[in-house]
Design a protein around this motif. Structure first.
Motif, mmCIF file in Angstrom:
data_model
loop_
_atom_site.group_PDB
_atom_site.id
_atom_site.type_symbol
_atom_site.label_atom_id
_atom_site.label_comp_id
_atom_site.label_asym_id
_atom_site.label_seq_id
_atom_site.Cartn_x
_atom_site.Cartn_y
_atom_site.Cartn_z
ATOM 1 N N PRO A 198 -1.393 15.207 -2.357
ATOM 2 C CA PRO A 198 -2.176 14.163 -2.514
ATOM 3 C C PRO A 198 -1.217 12.920 -3.176
ATOM 4 O O PRO A 198 -1.613 11.858 -2.930
ATOM 5 C CB PRO A 198 -3.357 14.426 -3.176
ATOM 6 N N LEU A 199 -0.264 13.350 -3.988
ATOM 7 C CA LEU A 199 0.438 12.457 -4.782
ATOM 8 C C LEU A 199 1.518 11.833 -3.734
ATOM 9 O O LEU A 199 1.629 10.599 -3.501
ATOM 10 C CB LEU A 199 1.457 13.361 -5.839
ATOM 11 N N GLY A 200 2.001 12.488 -2.907
ATOM 12 C CA GLY A 200 2.769 11.842 -1.812
ATOM 13 C C GLY A 200 1.954 11.129 -0.958
ATOM 14 O O GLY A 200 2.354 9.893 -0.568
ATOM 15 N N LEU A 201 0.934 11.605 -0.545
ATOM 16 C CA LEU A 201 0.021 10.764 0.347
ATOM 17 C C LEU A 201 -0.545 9.546 0.174
ATOM 18 O O LEU A 201 -0.360 8.461 0.654
ATOM 19 C CB LEU A 201 -1.411 11.769 1.039
ATOM 20 N N VAL A 202 -1.119 9.462 -1.184
ATOM 21 C CA VAL A 202 -1.532 8.339 -1.970
ATOM 22 C C VAL A 202 -0.596 7.190 -2.346
ATOM 23 O O VAL A 202 -0.614 6.212 -2.091
ATOM 24 C CB VAL A 202 -2.516 8.909 -3.250
ATOM 25 N N LEU A 203 0.482 7.693 -2.933
ATOM 26 C CA LEU A 203 1.976 6.992 -3.479
ATOM 27 C C LEU A 203 2.352 6.241 -2.145
ATOM 28 O O LEU A 203 3.121 5.189 -2.589
ATOM 29 C CB LEU A 203 2.440 7.694 -4.303
ATOM 30 N N ALA A 204 2.081 6.696 -1.097
ATOM 31 C CA ALA A 204 2.593 5.907 0.062
ATOM 32 C C ALA A 204 1.736 4.967 0.706
ATOM 33 O O ALA A 204 2.209 4.312 1.547
ATOM 34 C CB ALA A 204 2.838 7.153 1.315
ATOM 35 N N ALA A 205 0.865 4.412 -0.146
ATOM 36 C CA ALA A 205 0.075 3.367 -0.015
ATOM 37 C C ALA A 205 -0.403 3.326 1.697
ATOM 38 O O ALA A 205 -0.271 2.295 2.234
ATOM 39 C CB ALA A 205 0.855 2.017 -0.340
ATOM 40 N N PRO A 206 -0.978 4.094 2.066
ATOM 41 C CA PRO A 206 -1.619 3.978 3.642
ATOM 42 C C PRO A 206 -2.530 3.087 3.728
ATOM 43 O O PRO A 206 -2.440 2.571 5.055
ATOM 44 C CB PRO A 206 -1.993 5.492 3.843
ATOM 45 N N VAL A 207 -3.425 2.674 2.794
ATOM 46 C CA VAL A 207 -4.400 1.524 3.036
ATOM 47 C C VAL A 207 -3.855 0.425 3.373
ATOM 48 O O VAL A 207 -4.173 -0.598 4.269
ATOM 49 C CB VAL A 207 -5.526 1.563 1.959
ATOM 50 N N THR A 208 -2.629 0.071 2.455
ATOM 51 C CA THR A 208 -2.098 -1.157 2.405
ATOM 52 C C THR A 208 -1.315 -1.398 3.874
ATOM 53 O O THR A 208 -1.274 -2.231 4.413
ATOM 54 C CB THR A 208 -1.051 -1.240 1.117
ATOM 55 N N LEU A 209 -0.770 -0.159 4.227
ATOM 56 C CA LEU A 209 0.041 -0.159 5.462
ATOM 57 C C LEU A 209 -0.861 -0.565 6.513
ATOM 58 O O LEU A 209 -0.573 -1.353 7.498
ATOM 59 C CB LEU A 209 0.722 1.047 5.683
ATOM 60 N N LEU A 210 -2.348 0.103 6.590
ATOM 61 C CA LEU A 210 -3.395 -0.162 7.556
ATOM 62 C C LEU A 210 -3.689 -1.602 7.676
ATOM 63 O O LEU A 210 -3.882 -2.277 8.775
ATOM 64 C CB LEU A 210 -4.216 0.696 7.367
ATOM 65 N N LEU A 211 -3.844 -2.259 6.279
ATOM 66 C CA LEU A 211 -4.505 -3.433 6.350
ATOM 67 C C LEU A 211 -3.264 -4.461 6.762
ATOM 68 O O LEU A 211 -3.461 -5.564 7.459
ATOM 69 C CB LEU A 211 -4.506 -3.566 5.060
ATOM 70 N N ARG A 212 -2.300 -4.283 6.340
ATOM 71 C CA ARG A 212 -1.006 -5.061 7.068
ATOM 72 C C ARG A 212 -0.719 -5.208 8.546
ATOM 73 O O ARG A 212 -0.103 -5.895 9.115
ATOM 74 C CB ARG A 212 0.101 -4.701 6.204
ATOM 75 N N SER A 213 -1.179 -3.867 9.070
ATOM 76 C CA SER A 213 -0.981 -3.592 10.555
ATOM 77 C C SER A 213 -2.220 -4.222 11.254
ATOM 78 O O SER A 213 -1.878 -4.483 12.594
ATOM 79 C CB SER A 213 -0.796 -2.421 10.513
ATOM 80 N N LEU A 214 -3.269 -4.397 10.705
ATOM 81 C CA LEU A 214 -4.551 -4.845 11.375
ATOM 82 C C LEU A 214 -4.454 -6.324 11.556
ATOM 83 O O LEU A 214 -3.939 -6.982 10.771
ATOM 84 C CB LEU A 214 -5.549 -4.216 10.868
ATOM 85 N N PRO A 215 -5.012 -6.842 12.496
ATOM 86 C CA PRO A 215 -5.303 -8.044 12.586
ATOM 87 C C PRO A 215 -6.196 -8.750 11.664
ATOM 88 O O PRO A 215 -7.067 -7.912 11.178
ATOM 89 C CB PRO A 215 -6.118 -8.700 14.156
ATOM 90 N N PRO A 216 -6.232 -9.890 11.374
ATOM 91 C CA PRO A 216 -6.896 -10.319 9.978
ATOM 92 C C PRO A 216 -8.582 -10.137 10.054
ATOM 93 O O PRO A 216 -9.113 -9.744 9.151
ATOM 94 C CB PRO A 216 -6.512 -11.918 9.793
ATOM 95 N N VAL A 217 -9.113 -10.182 11.122
ATOM 96 C CA VAL A 217 -10.371 -9.936 11.309
ATOM 97 C C VAL A 217 -10.618 -8.559 11.027
ATOM 98 O O VAL A 217 -11.896 -8.303 10.440
ATOM 99 C CB VAL A 217 -10.956 -10.361 12.647
ATOM 100 N N HIS A 218 -10.030 -7.621 11.670
ATOM 101 C CA HIS A 218 -10.325 -6.317 11.442
ATOM 102 C C HIS A 218 -9.857 -5.840 10.024
ATOM 103 O O HIS A 218 -10.484 -4.870 9.273
ATOM 104 C CB HIS A 218 -9.377 -5.405 12.490
ATOM 105 N N GLY A 219 -8.857 -6.379 9.259
ATOM 106 C CA GLY A 219 -8.586 -6.163 8.033
ATOM 107 C C GLY A 219 -9.670 -6.512 6.956
ATOM 108 O O GLY A 219 -9.889 -5.997 5.979
#
Length: 297
Positions: free
Chosen positions: A108-129
């Motif tokens: 979990p340290l590696g998975l969480v510190l990788a900021a997957p939610v931030t990456l997802l939000l930056r990759s989605l269109p604004p409406v989906h974000g």
């Protein structure tokens, strides 16, 4: 009547299982269940890498350290549920404890510190974000991200596993065994995210409060490992040598994981920045309703 080789009747065939194994689910069913977690993790890892490469081409870029951390977390989970570690865990309680340390605390340290939610939000269109942000602002998420609830789900579940007959049930293999792994992975990620995750979180408590919760987690892990070493108040039917070895793995391995989590928390602490913008007992981090492009590295 033809005479030939006499085959044993089905009732005469007995398969002996070594003591301490997690059971057998049938050849084909067992292979399918064993292959499912690595397959899912591989798909998730590929998805993360693809998004990270795309964000890396943007002016803001994306940290390669985060990508490396996510891949390391995935690799730890895969190594824990396959290969020598899984075989060791199937016959020895020390391997079981090593497996849970890798799945529930180190990965979990590696998975969480990788900021997957931030990456997802930056990759989605604004409406989906904005929709994702709306989901993460719901009351149920607020409840789960309370540090004391996260502590109960992670550390409390470990106490329940080893101090009640629950271990006897899950160690027989099958669905309970796999659900236990899944629970420790998800609860470990939740705890790491609440304590030190770089992703924004709804109503995240202040850093001092999170340090207190982490201190309680360390104290509980220490007490449980010492009780296990002494063979007191635990319900784990294994030889004393294995019990003591597993307690040492929990004691020293848990300390390493929790110290790394504490370092991740204090290394990003900005007291001056938090002052004046947050309410009592909370930090300013939250899921904004704006476009996902506002999220940085």
């Amino acid at each position: 009547m033809r005479r030939g080789r006499a085959y044993p009747r089905r009732a005469d065939v007995v398969i002996a299982l070594p003591q301490g194994t997690h059971g057998v689910h049938g050849v084909h069913g067992g292979d399918l269940v064993a292959a499912l977690p690595p397959t899912v993790l591989a798909v998730v890892a590929v998805g993360y890498v693809l998004l990270a490469v795309r964000r890396g081409r943007e002016p803001k870029g994306w940290s390669r350290w985060r990508t490396a951390g996510f891949l390391a977390g995935v690799a730890l989970v895969v190594a824990a549920v396959t290969g020598p570690v899984a075989a060791f865990a199937g016959t020895d309680f020390r391997g079981h404890m090593l497996q849970h340390l890798m799945i529930g605390m180190l990965a979990p340290l590696g998975l969480v510190l990788a900021a997957p939610v931030t990456l997802l939000l930056r990759s989605l269109p604004p409406v989906h974000g904005r929709r994702v942000g709306a989901v993460l602002r719901r009351r149920a998420v607020h409840l789960l991200t309370d540090p004391w609830i996260a502590l109960l789900l992670s550390v409390g579940a470990m106490v329940a596993l080893y101090c009640t007959p629950l271990y006897r049930i899950t160690s027989t293999g099958g669905l309970p065994h796999h659900l236990t792994h899944l629970h420790f992975l998800l609860s470990g990620c939740l705890f790491a995210w609440v304590i030190a995750g770089p992703d924004p979180a709804p109503r995240r408590p202040s850093v001092p409060l999170r340090l207190v919760v982490l201190g309680v987690a360390i104290a509980v892990h220490t007490a449980l490992s010492q009780l296990m070493y002494a063979g007191l108040l635990v319900d784990v039917p294994v030889p004393a040598e294995q019990l003591r070895g597993a307690a040492e793995i929990m004691y020293y391995g848990g300390d390493i994981a929790e110290l790394l989590l504490a370092f991740a928390l204090v290394s990003t602490w900005r007291p001056a920045r938090a002052a004046g913008r947050a309410g009592p007992g909370s930090s300013p981090e939250a899921f904004p309703a704006g476009p996902a492009s506002r999220y940085g590295r």
